[in-house]
Design a protein around this motif. Structure first.
Motif, mmCIF file in Angstrom:
data_model
loop_
_atom_site.group_PDB
_atom_site.id
_atom_site.type_symbol
_atom_site.label_atom_id
_atom_site.label_comp_id
_atom_site.label_asym_id
_atom_site.label_seq_id
_atom_site.Cartn_x
_atom_site.Cartn_y
_atom_site.Cartn_z
ATOM 1 N N LEU A 123 0.865 -1.165 0.000
ATOM 2 C CA LEU A 123 0.000 0.000 0.000
ATOM 3 C C LEU A 123 0.905 1.218 0.000
ATOM 4 O O LEU A 123 1.732 1.391 0.905
ATOM 5 N N ILE A 124 0.772 2.034 -1.016
ATOM 6 C CA ILE A 124 1.626 3.205 -1.151
ATOM 7 C C ILE A 124 0.764 4.447 -1.115
ATOM 8 O O ILE A 124 -0.223 4.561 -1.841
ATOM 9 N N THR A 125 1.126 5.356 -0.225
ATOM 10 C CA THR A 125 0.420 6.626 -0.090
ATOM 11 C C THR A 125 1.302 7.726 -0.644
ATOM 12 O O THR A 125 2.432 7.937 -0.175
ATOM 13 N N LEU A 126 0.795 8.403 -1.667
ATOM 14 C CA LEU A 126 1.533 9.489 -2.313
ATOM 15 C C LEU A 126 0.865 10.813 -1.985
ATOM 16 O O LEU A 126 -0.361 10.932 -2.015
ATOM 17 N N VAL A 164 -5.281 -6.271 2.614
ATOM 18 C CA VAL A 164 -6.218 -5.140 2.649
ATOM 19 C C VAL A 164 -7.032 -5.157 3.937
ATOM 20 O O VAL A 164 -7.254 -4.109 4.578
ATOM 21 N N LYS A 165 -7.459 -6.337 4.351
ATOM 22 C CA LYS A 165 -8.256 -6.440 5.584
ATOM 23 C C LYS A 165 -7.428 -6.098 6.822
ATOM 24 O O LYS A 165 -7.941 -5.492 7.770
ATOM 25 N N ASP A 166 -6.175 -6.478 6.810
ATOM 26 C CA ASP A 166 -5.300 -6.137 7.942
ATOM 27 C C ASP A 166 -5.188 -4.625 8.104
ATOM 28 O O ASP A 166 -5.001 -4.118 9.219
ATOM 29 N N LEU A 167 -5.307 -3.901 7.003
ATOM 30 C CA LEU A 167 -5.254 -2.434 7.047
ATOM 31 C C LEU A 167 -6.633 -1.818 7.220
ATOM 32 O O LEU A 167 -6.762 -0.589 7.249
ATOM 33 N N ASN A 168 -7.642 -2.674 7.325
ATOM 34 C CA ASN A 168 -9.039 -2.241 7.499
ATOM 35 C C ASN A 168 -9.470 -1.309 6.361
ATOM 36 O O ASN A 168 -10.133 -0.290 6.572
ATOM 37 N N MET A 169 -9.092 -1.685 5.131
ATOM 38 C CA MET A 169 -9.409 -0.860 3.961
ATOM 39 C C MET A 169 -10.251 -1.628 2.946
ATOM 40 O O MET A 169 -10.324 -1.256 1.777
ATOM 41 N N GLN A 170 -10.905 -2.696 3.420
ATOM 42 C CA GLN A 170 -11.650 -3.557 2.493
ATOM 43 C C GLN A 170 -12.880 -2.887 1.883
ATOM 44 O O GLN A 170 -13.421 -3.358 0.880
ATOM 45 N N HIS A 171 -13.322 -1.761 2.485
ATOM 46 C CA HIS A 171 -14.502 -1.073 1.960
ATOM 47 C C HIS A 171 -14.130 0.084 1.041
ATOM 48 O O HIS A 171 -15.002 0.723 0.460
ATOM 49 N N GLU A 172 -12.838 0.339 0.902
ATOM 50 C CA GLU A 172 -12.362 1.424 0.044
ATOM 51 C C GLU A 172 -11.962 0.859 -1.320
ATOM 52 O O GLU A 172 -11.345 -0.199 -1.405
ATOM 53 N N VAL A 173 -12.346 1.559 -2.390
ATOM 54 C CA VAL A 173 -11.928 1.156 -3.728
ATOM 55 C C VAL A 173 -10.468 1.573 -3.923
ATOM 56 O O VAL A 173 -10.141 2.761 -3.885
ATOM 57 N N LEU A 174 -9.600 0.587 -4.114
ATOM 58 C CA LEU A 174 -8.171 0.852 -4.185
ATOM 59 C C LEU A 174 -7.646 0.595 -5.594
ATOM 60 O O LEU A 174 -7.736 -0.529 -6.098
ATOM 61 N N ILE A 227 -11.057 -3.777 -5.471
ATOM 62 C CA ILE A 227 -9.773 -3.461 -6.092
ATOM 63 C C ILE A 227 -9.984 -3.168 -7.569
ATOM 64 O O ILE A 227 -10.649 -3.936 -8.281
ATOM 65 N N ASP A 228 -9.426 -2.068 -8.021
ATOM 66 C CA ASP A 228 -9.529 -1.648 -9.416
ATOM 67 C C ASP A 228 -8.146 -1.769 -10.057
ATOM 68 O O ASP A 228 -7.248 -0.967 -9.780
ATOM 69 N N VAL A 229 -7.963 -2.778 -10.912
ATOM 70 C CA VAL A 229 -6.673 -2.964 -11.577
ATOM 71 C C VAL A 229 -6.539 -1.906 -12.664
ATOM 72 O O VAL A 229 -7.251 -1.927 -13.662
ATOM 73 N N CYS A 230 -5.594 -0.963 -12.448
ATOM 74 C CA CYS A 230 -5.442 0.187 -13.360
ATOM 75 C C CYS A 230 -4.340 0.006 -14.382
ATOM 76 O O CYS A 230 -4.250 0.782 -15.340
ATOM 77 N N GLY A 231 -3.486 -0.960 -14.156
ATOM 78 C CA GLY A 231 -2.393 -1.131 -15.100
ATOM 79 C C GLY A 231 -1.575 -2.366 -14.791
ATOM 80 O O GLY A 231 -1.438 -2.744 -13.617
ATOM 81 N N ILE A 232 -1.093 -3.003 -15.833
ATOM 82 C CA ILE A 232 -0.171 -4.125 -15.665
ATOM 83 C C ILE A 232 1.160 -3.729 -16.297
ATOM 84 O O ILE A 232 1.200 -3.068 -17.344
ATOM 85 N N LEU A 233 2.231 -4.102 -15.652
ATOM 86 C CA LEU A 233 3.539 -3.680 -16.113
ATOM 87 C C LEU A 233 4.582 -4.717 -15.753
ATOM 88 O O LEU A 233 4.365 -5.591 -14.916
ATOM 89 N N ASN A 234 5.723 -4.605 -16.417
ATOM 90 C CA ASN A 234 6.876 -5.431 -16.112
ATOM 91 C C ASN A 234 7.724 -4.742 -15.050
ATOM 92 O O ASN A 234 7.628 -3.527 -14.870
#
Length: 490
Positions: A123-126, A164-174, A227-234
Motif C-alpha cells: 500500500l503506497i500513499t503518495l 487489505v483487511k489487515d489495514l481495514n481498507m476492504q470497503h475502500e476502492v483501491l 480493487i480496481d486494476v489500473c495497469g499491468i507492467l513489467n
C-alpha cells in the motif's frame, strides 16, 4: 635497485628456502618491474596460466561487445516493426504507458509485485513528493509455481485480501498496479497476455491468457475486497517509473536480478506494433518492454556462447530460450561458476583434482557465493574459505582461493559487460545525452563491483553522457505510480 624495494624483496626471500626461490630472486640486477611482479605474486598469488587458458572463452573483447550491440539493435528494430514483430525474438512489447510521473500524484494505491519465488503486496500513499509504504511478502510454494494458473491466482488473491483487511481498507476502492515480471504481449494498459513463463514458473492454463483477467476473476471469486486494476507492467517499467518519480531524466529501466530485462522510452511514431486506438497517437513517447532476455534464440549469440552456457541451457526448464538472460542473471550465475570450477577440478588444475561431492551437484554453488567471494579484499580469502568449507573443502591453498575468485570474477564481469552492451545499444538508439538508467535487481544491488564495471564499460562502448541510478523498490513503487498516473487520466 632502490634500497626500499631491495629491503622488502630480501625480507620476502628470507621467508622461503633457497630451493623454493626462483633464481632471479638472487640476481640483484633484475629489473625493478619484474621484482615488483615477483613480490606481488608472493604476497598475492595470481590465477595460473592454465586456469586463464581454460577460461578464456568467458572473456569478451570490445569488438565482440560491439557486435552484440549491433545485433541487439537489429533485433529491437524487428520487434518494433509491424511487419516483423510476430517473428521477432526481442519482442519489444508496447506497455501503453505514455505518461511518466510528474510529482503531483496523490492518494492510496495498491501494488502487486509478482516476479519470483516470493511476491509482495504494497500500500503506497503518495502526497506530491511525500511517500509512505506498507508492504508484506508472501511465499509461493514450488507446487504452485508448477501447478495450475487458477491455483496460483487464487493464492495471490487470498494474500491480497488478507493484506487489505489487515489495514481495514476492504470497503475502500483501491487502484492497483500489477507488476508481472514475465514476458507479456500487451494490448492495452490493463490487458496483457502471457507469452511464456520464465524464472522457474510453469503454471498450466496461463500462456496466451490475459493475466489481468485471471487476477480479476480470482478477486471476484472471493468478493470481499474492492480493487480496481489500473495497469499491468513489467518490473523494468516499474523500475523506470520509480526512478522517474525522483529523477526526470530517467529514460531506461534495467533489471539484473533473478532475471534480466530492460525497457526504455521510445518515440511513439517508431512503435509500429502498437494497436491503433489503444494509445494516444498525439503523445510523443511510449515505454517499450524489450524482453531482451530472449536475445540469442535465433543463433545471433553463438559467437560468444560457451560450453558452460550450453550446459546451463540444456539443464534448464526452458532449453533454447532466454539465452541472453542465462548469461547475465542471478538465477544462473552461481551455476555457471560451478560448471567452470567443475571443469578445472576435472582437469587437475584446482584443489589437486579432488572434488567435494557438493560441488558436483547442480545448484549447490549459489549466486550469492560469487558476490561474497569477490567481496574479499585482494590477497584475503576469508569468505572464499568459509564457502569452500560449506561445500566440503578445507585447508585449501591461497592459490586455489585465488583461482576460485578469478572464476567468479570472469562470470560476473561477463554479465556486467553484456548488460553494458545492451544499455549502450539503447543509449545509441535513443541518441540523447544525460539519460539516467534506473537499475534494480539483486545482482546489481549486492555484487561489489557490478556498478563500477558497468559504468566503465558503457563509457567505452558509446559516447553519450549517462548516469546509473539504483532503484528504490522499483517494482513496488513503480506499479503504484502506474496506477496513480492511470487513475488520474480516467
Amino acid at each position: 635497485m632502490k634500497t626500499k624495494n631491495k629491503s622488502l624483496f630480501s625480507k620476502l626471500c628470507k621467508c622461503y628456502s633457497k630451493k623454493d626461490i626462483p633464481r632471479r630472486c638472487e640476481n640483484t640486477d633484475t629489473d625493478n618491474e619484474n621484482e615488483a611482479d615477483f613480490v606481488e605474486n608472493l604476497v598475492h598469488p595470481n590465477p595460473t596460466t592454465e586456469i586463464r587458458d581454460a577460461c578464456k572463452d568467458l572473456v569478451l573483447s570490445d569488438d565482440q561487445l560491439q557486435l552484440v550491440m549491433q545485433r541487439l539493435t537489429d533485433e529491437i528494430n524487428r520487434g518494433l516493426s509491424r511487419e516483423t514483430h510476430d517473428d521477432a525474438i526481442v519482442k519489444c512489447f508496447t506497455t501503453y504507458v505514455q505518461d511518466l510521473p510528474n510529482g503531483t500524484e496523490k492518494g492510496n494505491f495498491l501494488a502487486l509485485d509478482l516476479g519470483g519465488t516470493n511476491f509482495r503486496v504494497l500500500l503506497i500513499t503518495l502526497d506530491r513528493q511525500n511517500f509512505d509504504m506498507k508492504s508484506k511478502i508472501y511465499a509461493i510454494p514450488q507446487s504452485l509455481m508448477l501447478g495450475t494458473g487458477t491455483q496460483l491466482f487464487d493464492h495471490i488473491a487470498q494474500c491480497l485480501a488478507l493484506f487489505v483487511k489487515d489495514l481495514n481498507m476492504q470497503h475502500e476502492v483501491l487502484p492497483l498496479g500489477f507488476t508481472f515480471s514475465f514476458p507479456l504481449s500487451q494490448h492495452g494498459l490493463t490487458k496483457g497476455n502471457l507469452v511464456r513463463w520464465t524464472k522457474g514458473f510453469n503454471c498450466s492454463g496461463v500462456i496466451g491468457e490475459d493475466v489481468v483477467a485471471l487476477l480479476e476473476d480470482a478477486i471476484n471469486r472471493r468478493n470481499d475486497v474492492k480493487i480496481d486494476v489500473c495497469g499491468i507492467l513489467n518490473d523494468t517499467t516499474g523500475t523506470l517509473m520509480s526512478c522517474a518519480w525522483k529523477n526526470r531524466n530517467c529514460r531506461i529501466g534495467l533489471i539484473v536480478g533473478t532475471g534480466s530485462n530492460a525497457c526504455y522510452v521510445e518515440k511513439t511514431k517508431n512503435v509500429q506494433c502498437a494497436i491503433p486506438g489503444n494509445y494516444a497517437e498525439h503523445k510523443p513517447y511510449m515505454l517499450i518492454n524489450t524482453e531482451w532476455g530472449a536475445f540469442g534464440e535465433n543463433d545471433t549469440l553463438d559467437f560468444i556462447i560457451t560450453e558452460f552456457d550450453r550446459a546451463i541451457d540444456e539443464n534448464s526448464i526452458n532449453p533454447s530460450k532466454q539465452l541472453f538472460e542465462k548469461m547475465i542473471s542471478g538465477m544462473y550465475m552461481g551455476e555457471l561458476a560451478r560448471l567452470v570450477l567443475e571443469k578445472l577440478v576435472n582437469a587437475g588444475l584446482l584443489f589437486g583434482g579432488k572434488f567435494p561431492s557438493d560441488l558436483r551437484k547442480r545448484g549447490k554453488f549459489f549466486t550469492k557465493y560469487v558476490s561474497e567471494i569477490e567481496n574479499d579484499p585482494k590477497g584475503r580469502y576469508t569468505n572464499c574459505r568459509e564457502i569452500l568449507a560449506e561445500l566440503g573443502l578445507r585447508n585449501v591453498s591461497d592459490q586455489d582461493c585465488e583461482n576460485v575468485r578469478y572464476v567468479c570474477s570472469l562470470v560476473s564481469r561477463r554479465a556486467a559487460h553484456l548488460s553494458s552492451a545492451g544499455i549502450a545499444a539503447l543509449l545509441n538508439k535513443m541518441g540523447e545525452d544525460n539519460v539516467t538508467v534506473g537499475i534494480d535487481g539483486s545482482v546489481y544491488r549486492f555484487h561489489p563491483h557490478f556498478h563500477d564495471l558497468m559504468t566503465a564499460k558503457i563509457s567505452e562502448l558509446q559516447s553519450y553522457k549517462f548516469d546509473l541510478m539504483l532503484s528504490e523498490d522499483g517494482s513496488g513503487r513503480g506499479a503504484a505510480l502506474v496506477a496513480a498516473v492511470a487513475s488520474q487520466k480516467r
